[in-house]
Write an enzyme that holds these catalytic residues in place. Structure first.
Site, short mmCIF file in Angstrom:
data_model
loop_
_atom_site.label_atom_id
_atom_site.label_comp_id
_atom_site.label_asym_id
_atom_site.label_seq_id
_atom_site.Cartn_x
_atom_site.Cartn_y
_atom_site.Cartn_z
N PRO A 144 -1.19 2.38 -5.50
CA PRO A 144 -2.21 1.56 -4.84
C PRO A 144 -2.84 2.24 -3.63
O PRO A 144 -4.05 2.16 -3.43
CB PRO A 144 -1.44 0.29 -4.43
N LEU A 152 0.85 -1.19 0.00
CA LEU A 152 0.00 0.00 0.00
C LEU A 152 0.88 1.24 0.00
O LEU A 152 1.04 1.93 1.01
CB LEU A 152 -0.93 0.00 1.22
N HIS A 153 1.48 1.49 -1.14
CA HIS A 153 2.37 2.64 -1.30
C HIS A 153 2.05 3.29 -2.64
O HIS A 153 1.64 2.62 -3.58
CB HIS A 153 3.83 2.17 -1.26
N ALA A 154 2.23 4.58 -2.72
CA ALA A 154 2.08 5.35 -3.95
C ALA A 154 0.72 5.12 -4.63
O ALA A 154 -0.31 5.39 -4.04
CB ALA A 154 3.24 5.07 -4.90
#
Length: 89
Positions: free
Chosen positions: A18, A14-16
């Site tokens: 997404p 769950l980074h950037a």
């Protein structure tokens, strides 16, 4: 209160991108939605900083909770989103 557990499918977790797509979807539900790693304090699922600070990685489980009318349907949509590799699109 509705609750779901899902495994993060995106290769970057769950980074950037997404995280942004998830926060956008959670915000559009109009509900109080929270996300947490098991055993940790939940964060507001509509906060990009909160979601990214969660540090959820590919293959890790997260717990989603929501309260209000339509909470089950909203969580089902969020689970489907997180169960998809959002980096592959």
């Amino acid at each position: 209160m509705a609750q779901r557990t899902v495994t993060i499918a995106s290769s970057v977790g769950l980074h950037a991108r997404p995280a942004a797509l998830f926060v956008e979807k959670a915000s559009s539900s109009g509900l109080d939605v929270e996300i947490a790693r098991p055993g940790e304090d939940p964060v507001d699922a509509t906060s990009i900083l909160g979601v990214m600070a969660l540090g959820a990685k590919h293959g890790e489980e997260v717990v989603l909770t929501a309260e209000g009318d339509g909470a089950d349907a909203a969580l089902d949509e969020l689970v489907a989103l997180l169960a998809t590799d959002l980096d592959a699109e």
